[in-house]
Design a protein around this motif. Sequence first.
Motif, PDB file in Angstrom:
ATOM      1  N   ARG A 123       0.826  -1.207   0.000  1.00 43.44           N
ATOM      2  CA  ARG A 123       0.000   0.000   0.000  1.00 43.44           C
ATOM      3  C   ARG A 123       0.863   1.261   0.000  1.00 43.44           C
ATOM      4  O   ARG A 123       0.588   2.218  -0.726  1.00 43.44           O
ATOM      5  CB  ARG A 123      -0.916  -0.023   1.225  1.00 43.44           C
ATOM      6  N   LYS A 124       1.921   1.262   0.819  1.00 44.89           N
ATOM      7  CA  LYS A 124       2.800   2.427   0.868  1.00 44.89           C
ATOM      8  C   LYS A 124       3.528   2.640  -0.453  1.00 44.89           C
ATOM      9  O   LYS A 124       3.672   3.769  -0.918  1.00 44.89           O
ATOM     10  CB  LYS A 124       3.820   2.258   2.000  1.00 44.89           C
ATOM     11  N   LEU A 125       3.978   1.532  -1.062  1.00 41.16           N
ATOM     12  CA  LEU A 125       4.688   1.645  -2.342  1.00 41.16           C
ATOM     13  C   LEU A 125       3.779   2.175  -3.436  1.00 41.16           C
ATOM     14  O   LEU A 125       4.172   3.038  -4.240  1.00 41.16           O
ATOM     15  CB  LEU A 125       5.267   0.285  -2.726  1.00 41.16           C
ATOM     16  N   ALA A 126       2.540   1.691  -3.464  1.00 39.96           N
ATOM     17  CA  ALA A 126       1.597   2.168  -4.482  1.00 39.96           C
ATOM     18  C   ALA A 126       1.239   3.636  -4.272  1.00 39.96           C
ATOM     19  O   ALA A 126       1.112   4.397  -5.236  1.00 39.96           O
ATOM     20  CB  ALA A 126       0.333   1.303  -4.447  1.00 39.96           C
ATOM     21  N   ALA A 127       1.082   4.056  -3.017  1.00 37.86           N
ATOM     22  CA  ALA A 127       0.760   5.459  -2.741  1.00 37.86           C
ATOM     23  C   ALA A 127       1.899   6.375  -3.152  1.00 37.86           C
ATOM     24  O   ALA A 127       1.677   7.455  -3.735  1.00 37.86           O
ATOM     25  CB  ALA A 127       0.441   5.629  -1.254  1.00 37.86           C
ATOM     26  N   ALA A 128       3.142   5.975  -2.865  1.00 38.73           N
ATOM     27  CA  ALA A 128       4.282   6.792  -3.260  1.00 38.73           C
ATOM     28  C   ALA A 128       4.437   6.837  -4.775  1.00 38.73           C
ATOM     29  O   ALA A 128       4.736   7.892  -5.356  1.00 38.73           O
ATOM     30  CB  ALA A 128       5.550   6.260  -2.602  1.00 38.73           C
ATOM     31  N   ALA A 129       4.214   5.686  -5.438  1.00 39.42           N
ATOM     32  CA  ALA A 129       4.325   5.649  -6.896  1.00 39.42           C
ATOM     33  C   ALA A 129       3.285   6.534  -7.556  1.00 39.42           C
ATOM     34  O   ALA A 129       3.554   7.192  -8.573  1.00 39.42           O
ATOM     35  CB  ALA A 129       4.195   4.209  -7.384  1.00 39.42           C
ATOM     36  N   ALA A 130       2.077   6.581  -6.992  1.00 36.65           N
ATOM     37  CA  ALA A 130       1.026   7.431  -7.556  1.00 36.65           C
ATOM     38  C   ALA A 130       1.395   8.911  -7.484  1.00 36.65           C
ATOM     39  O   ALA A 130       1.050   9.690  -8.368  1.00 36.65           O
ATOM     40  CB  ALA A 130      -0.290   7.176  -6.822  1.00 36.65           C
ATOM     41  N   ARG A 131       2.111   9.313  -6.452  1.00 34.42           N
ATOM     42  CA  ARG A 131       2.516  10.707  -6.321  1.00 34.42           C
ATOM     43  C   ARG A 131       3.701  11.047  -7.203  1.00 34.42           C
ATOM     44  O   ARG A 131       3.923  12.220  -7.525  1.00 34.42           O
ATOM     45  CB  ARG A 131       2.832  11.020  -4.854  1.00 34.42           C
ATOM     46  N   LEU A 132       4.477  10.037  -7.594  1.00 30.50           N
ATOM     47  CA  LEU A 132       5.597  10.286  -8.500  1.00 30.50           C
ATOM     48  C   LEU A 132       5.178  10.231  -9.958  1.00 30.50           C
ATOM     49  O   LEU A 132       5.843  10.827 -10.818  1.00 30.50           O
ATOM     50  CB  LEU A 132       6.706   9.257  -8.248  1.00 30.50           C
ATOM     51  N   ASP A 133       4.094   9.509 -10.256  1.00 28.83           N
ATOM     52  CA  ASP A 133       3.664   9.346 -11.645  1.00 28.83           C
ATOM     53  C   ASP A 133       3.343  10.681 -12.303  1.00 28.83           C
ATOM     54  O   ASP A 133       3.562  10.866 -13.498  1.00 28.83           O
ATOM     55  CB  ASP A 133       2.436   8.419 -11.722  1.00 28.83           C
ATOM     56  N   GLY A 134       2.817  11.619 -11.538  1.00 24.66           N
ATOM     57  CA  GLY A 134       2.440  12.890 -12.134  1.00 24.66           C
ATOM     58  C   GLY A 134       3.613  13.742 -12.563  1.00 24.66           C
ATOM     59  O   GLY A 134       3.457  14.659 -13.385  1.00 24.66           O
ATOM     60  N   ARG A 135       4.794  13.474 -12.038  1.00 21.81           N
ATOM     61  CA  ARG A 135       6.009  14.255 -12.350  1.00 21.81           C
ATOM     62  C   ARG A 135       5.761  15.747 -12.159  1.00 21.81           C
ATOM     63  O   ARG A 135       6.148  16.577 -12.988  1.00 21.81           O
ATOM     64  CB  ARG A 135       6.484  13.970 -13.769  1.00 21.81           C
TER      65      ARG A 135
END
Length: 418
Positions: free
Chosen positions: A288-300
């Motif tokens: 869950r933590k990895l997916a949440a962090a990845a979602a915030r990085l996807d937007g660049r």
Amino acid sequence: MADNGDDEDHYRIKEGDYVVLKRGEIYKSVQILPKKKVIFEKQWIFLDNVVGCLYGNTFEIRSGGGLQLQNTKTTENSKVAGTDNRNIIDDGKSQKLTKDDIEKLKDQGLKGQEIVQQLIENSATFSNKTEYAQDKYIKKKKKKYENTVTVLRPTCRILAMMYHGREPGKICHLRYDTLAQMLTLANIHANSKVLVFETCAGLVLGSIMERMGGHGTVVQMFPGGGPVRAGVESFGFPARFHETLHEFPICHLNALEAGTLDTFAKDPDAGMKFSLQQKKVKQEEKQRKLAAAAARLDGRNADGLVIASRFHPCPVLLRLLRFLSPSRPFVVYSQYLEPLIECYTKLKEQGGAVSLKLTDTWLRHYQVLPNRTHPRLLMSGGGGYLLSGTTVAPEPPAGSTPGEEPAPKRQKLKATEG
């Protein structure tokens, strides 16, 4: 009235709070727990009596390790002073009290202030000293005989001074004035999204969270198996601050950029000591933590980047700059100049950044007293180096005009009679 009470409680020490103990230039971060022994400057003390008192108060260490709020009464002085010190001879015979006499005074239960007063009264040369020399004498004796400790609220400045004074290697010799410049150059403020890559025991991360006040998003990029946040715990943040903090392993950046990041990968750290249910809960939490962090990085679309690491900053900087929006600041700290020179050269070659500045921080303390204002003799030799700049959108390839609207077609004019 309720609001005033809440504000007053904010400045009072509560059980479970993290505080910083101070004596002279020595600092130590501890947590207030009942009946817990704390060793500070080779002394065992109990912090139970500080609960309910205001931050910034000074306490006397009593026999048995208990603390008592110090009386604000100052050392009495006859105000009789000489004109100069030329006739004073430091032969060790001016003090009537011997070492055994002072030990007897301690055994009788005299406080540090009372012992200092006894030393003044039994000094044959004290009244002949100048006023400045008397103040210096009293300050020296207080430092030696007063057994006190001051309880402070942890802040980024106090914790930076604590780490720099006790264990500078843990924070890459980052000085508190350099840390303040980093927060300013990176434009850290509430409701922003900040990327952080640091190996300074969590000091830089905690300073950024303190500046943001629990509003916004902080994504910590970390190497190895997990992030190090010992310094963040010393700040004593409430739970809402930790809700804004996310973590992402820097080794997964390639998969994130390629779109092949698997948030359901098995956890290599899960050992046989955990039961199946415990391993499942731990794995789901990590996913869950990895997916949440990845979602915030996807937007660049991050608003700032801060790097302070013992590793070479150039490859990390070039990778993480891709996740910043255009016209956003970044700052890189290094204890040495050469790695930042390489970063500066690479950014100049590939573009994508403007207003590049490579600076050296310099700090010197001053003593400010009446007729005695001057720089102090000892100072820090260096506070590291900073590279700062601002991102810009990359230039489009030659011959292409992205985002430009096509030219409108010319309308044919119909011929009219007459």
